[in-house]
Each structure stands twice: as C-alpha cells, then as structure tokens.
Motif scaffolding. Sequence first.
Motif, PDB file in Angstrom:
ATOM      1  N   THR A 292      -2.581   2.617 -11.228  1.00 28.64           N
ATOM      2  CA  THR A 292      -2.551   3.725 -10.316  1.00 28.64           C
ATOM      3  C   THR A 292      -3.730   3.438  -9.357  1.00 28.64           C
ATOM      4  O   THR A 292      -3.859   4.112  -8.274  1.00 28.64           O
ATOM      5  CB  THR A 292      -2.855   4.817 -11.221  1.00 28.64           C
TER       6      THR A 292
ATOM      7  N   SER B  81      -3.021   1.984  -6.542  1.00 33.27           N
ATOM      8  CA  SER B  81      -1.831   2.456  -5.563  1.00 33.27           C
ATOM      9  C   SER B  81      -0.410   1.818  -5.994  1.00 33.27           C
ATOM     10  O   SER B  81       0.503   1.832  -5.154  1.00 33.27           O
ATOM     11  CB  SER B  81      -2.146   2.433  -4.188  1.00 33.27           C
TER      12      SER B  81
ATOM     13  N   ARG C 172       2.696   5.532  -8.530  1.00 33.78           N
ATOM     14  CA  ARG C 172       2.346   7.130  -8.006  1.00 33.78           C
ATOM     15  C   ARG C 172       3.666   7.703  -8.574  1.00 33.78           C
ATOM     16  O   ARG C 172       4.536   7.235  -8.927  1.00 33.78           O
ATOM     17  CB  ARG C 172       2.713   6.759  -6.482  1.00 33.78           C
TER      18      ARG C 172
ATOM     19  N   VAL D 186       5.360   0.855  -6.692  1.00 37.49           N
ATOM     20  CA  VAL D 186       5.191   0.810  -5.358  1.00 37.49           C
ATOM     21  C   VAL D 186       5.076  -0.677  -5.037  1.00 37.49           C
ATOM     22  O   VAL D 186       4.551  -1.151  -5.365  1.00 37.49           O
ATOM     23  CB  VAL D 186       4.256   1.604  -4.799  1.00 37.49           C
TER      24      VAL D 186
ATOM     25  N   ASP E  91       2.806  -4.160  -0.450  1.00 39.94           N
ATOM     26  CA  ASP E  91       2.568  -3.864   0.900  1.00 39.94           C
ATOM     27  C   ASP E  91       2.187  -2.458   1.092  1.00 39.94           C
ATOM     28  O   ASP E  91       1.170  -2.005   1.870  1.00 39.94           O
ATOM     29  CB  ASP E  91       3.482  -4.096   1.826  1.00 39.94           C
ATOM     30  N   ALA E  92       3.104  -1.610   0.559  1.00 42.10           N
ATOM     31  CA  ALA E  92       2.965  -0.112   0.589  1.00 42.10           C
ATOM     32  C   ALA E  92       1.371   0.187  -0.001  1.00 42.10           C
ATOM     33  O   ALA E  92       0.661   0.932   0.477  1.00 42.10           O
ATOM     34  CB  ALA E  92       3.761   0.574  -0.065  1.00 42.10           C
ATOM     35  N   ALA E  93       1.166  -0.439  -0.989  1.00 41.32           N
ATOM     36  CA  ALA E  93       0.014  -0.067  -1.921  1.00 41.32           C
ATOM     37  C   ALA E  93      -1.406  -0.783  -1.067  1.00 41.32           C
ATOM     38  O   ALA E  93      -2.490   0.052  -0.721  1.00 41.32           O
ATOM     39  CB  ALA E  93      -0.027  -0.881  -3.253  1.00 41.32           C
TER      40      ALA E  93
ATOM     41  N   THR F  25      -1.348  -0.901   2.254  1.00 41.21           N
ATOM     42  CA  THR F  25      -1.564   0.047   3.402  1.00 41.21           C
ATOM     43  C   THR F  25      -2.585   1.308   2.817  1.00 41.21           C
ATOM     44  O   THR F  25      -3.136   1.990   3.658  1.00 41.21           O
ATOM     45  CB  THR F  25      -0.184   0.348   4.145  1.00 41.21           C
ATOM     46  N   ASP F  26      -1.992   1.822   1.660  1.00 49.26           N
ATOM     47  CA  ASP F  26      -2.584   3.141   1.072  1.00 49.26           C
ATOM     48  C   ASP F  26      -4.251   2.899   0.766  1.00 49.26           C
ATOM     49  O   ASP F  26      -5.100   3.585   0.874  1.00 49.26           O
ATOM     50  CB  ASP F  26      -1.726   3.283  -0.145  1.00 49.26           C
ATOM     51  N   LEU F  27      -4.558   1.706   0.211  1.00 48.76           N
ATOM     52  CA  LEU F  27      -5.718   1.191  -0.065  1.00 48.76           C
ATOM     53  C   LEU F  27      -6.666   0.933   1.326  1.00 48.76           C
ATOM     54  O   LEU F  27      -7.735   1.444   1.318  1.00 48.76           O
ATOM     55  CB  LEU F  27      -5.768   0.046  -1.006  1.00 48.76           C
TER      56      LEU F  27
ATOM     57  N   GLY G 244      -5.876   1.444   4.752  1.00 54.23           N
ATOM     58  CA  GLY G 244      -5.364   2.072   5.859  1.00 54.23           C
ATOM     59  C   GLY G 244      -6.522   2.744   6.456  1.00 54.23           C
ATOM     60  O   GLY G 244      -6.617   2.790   7.647  1.00 54.23           O
ATOM     61  N   ALA G 245      -7.250   3.392   5.649  1.00 57.88           N
ATOM     62  CA  ALA G 245      -8.325   4.255   6.277  1.00 57.88           C
ATOM     63  C   ALA G 245      -9.331   3.365   6.823  1.00 57.88           C
ATOM     64  O   ALA G 245     -10.054   3.609   7.635  1.00 57.88           O
ATOM     65  CB  ALA G 245      -8.820   5.146   5.170  1.00 57.88           C
TER      66      ALA G 245
END
Length: 327
Positions: free
Chosen positions: A42, A45, A48, A60, A63-65, A67-69, A71-72
Amino acid sequence: MDDSSALAYRKAVLHGRYVREEIAGSLGTSTEEAAAIEQVLTALSLLRPMPGEPDLLVPVSPDAAATDLVGATESHIRELQQAVTDVRTRMRSLLPAYFESRQQRNQTEAIDVISDVEVLQAMLDEWGERCRTEVLTAQPGGPRSSEALARVRPKTLHRLERGVQIRHLYQHTVRRDLGTTAYVRAITSAGAEVRTTDELIDRIVVYDREVAFLPEQHVVGRQAGAVVVREPTLVAFVCKVYDHLWSGATQFTADAEDTPEVTDDLKRSIVRLMAQGYKDELVARRLGMSVRTCRRYISQIMLDVEATSRFQAGVNVAQTGLLDHHG
C-alpha cells in the motif's frame, strides 16, 4: 520490496484482489505477516481500495504506482527547471551591460594581480568565450599533462568553430610527446597554427590583442597566479615579443618527422647553456626536456664533435662554429 512482498503482489495480481487470509494461505505465512506485506504494498501504491468498496484492496500496475509515487516530484522538477531557465534568460539579458561596463573598467584598471587560481581560470574562460578574433599562447616547460590537454581541447575547437584564429607556441621537446601530438593534430586540422622553438621566456596568453595574462613571479608556498595586463601599450609590447618568438619558430606538423632545423636548434641551445656554466638539470629545465634526454643530446654532441670531455667539446664546438649560427 523484499521477495515475500513481490510474491504476494504477484498472487494479488493473479486473483485480482488482496485478501490477507488468501495471501497468507498462498504464501504459507501468518495473517500478521500478510498484514505487514499489505502495508508495504500500500505504501508503494501497488494496492489501493476498489472504488465503492473501500475495504477491498486491488493491485495496481507498476507504471500507475510509479506515477502516483513520483508524479508530484516530477512536476516539482519541471517547475524548478523552468525556474532555472527563466533565471538564466534574465541573467543573459544583462550580459551586454556587464561587458560594456567591464570594458570601461578595464580602461581605468591597467593591471590586476590574480593570486587565486580558481578566479584566474574563470577569467581565462570568460575571455576565451568573449574573444572575437585571435588567441595567442606561449607554453614553456615541455609537454603538458594529458589532463590539461583533454580539458583545453574542446574549448580550443569551439573557439575555432566561432572563427577565432589560434596560435600556440611550444618548445621543440613537445614534438616527441604523444598527447601533445594528438592535440596538435586535432586543432591544426580545425585551423589552428602551432610552432615550436628551442626556448621560451615564460607563459603568455593574449586575447584579441586587448588583454595579456602573464605568470605571477616570486611566489613561495602556493601555486602562482597571473598578472592581467590591459594597458594598450603594454599589451602591444607583449604582442611584439610574441610575434618575434613566432617568426623565429618552426611549424609543428603532428604527423611529420622532426626537421634537421629543430635538432640543430636544440643542439645549439644545449651547447650555449653549457658554455654559460649551466648544469645538466638546469639545461633540461630551460629547454623543457627531461635530464635523461638532455644528457643523451650532450652525448650526441660530444660524439659529433669528436670530444672525450666537456671541455674538449667546448673547444671543438667553438672551432666548428656551431654557435655562430644561432641568433
């Protein structure tokens, strides 16, 4: 992520959900350990809650994880890069005013002594970027280090690409140095001119015949800096000295064999310094060669004039008139 977490993630992807009891059964571990793995996945990421079912965790894609980690962070980096670009653009807009003001200041500050070597190198780089027409250098002391040549080579080639004429003056002894030969081959093919001579007074660097850098003298306990000369009459005098040295020097073609003129120059210089009472070590230093090489030349000279001692060599040399051809 450890091996257990990676295996649990694969099981979750296979089943389409992460249920502690199922994962514990698949891995043969306790539900407590499955709960700890759930926290790891979790936090990364990789798990979820399913929309509409907050108690059910689903896997998830990596790649999506990612981006979530990050991205900011990536967005922040882009903002910083844009900020850096904006600062550089604004600073460059001040360059014309800076150079105009520096030129006015140079007219009032004829000579500066720069003892800090890092500051000196920054000034040399700045003038190298600013120069428009010509760079003159005289580099005594024999071959330069491979590190120094590697550092200066791209700068020299860049200036040649900008249409700046470059002339380098070395001592004859660099002709047998592989690193210097490779450097000379690269820059002469791009339009630079290189010549060698037997002796050089000291290091000289001149940009656009407007400013001359001369070595700081009588320095003890630290690396010598340089004297920066901007006064037009003094700079013109330094350029005349350089032109005189250049006119008496021999063209250095990297792939050519040493010319007889070069060999004769070295022999005459060695004999002249020996006649003045210099020891082998000082003769070698003056001519930019190793003591071993210097002694080899001395032995060759004694053989050429059929002498068995240095005193006899001096007498025989005087009789042959070898020194009469110098200068």
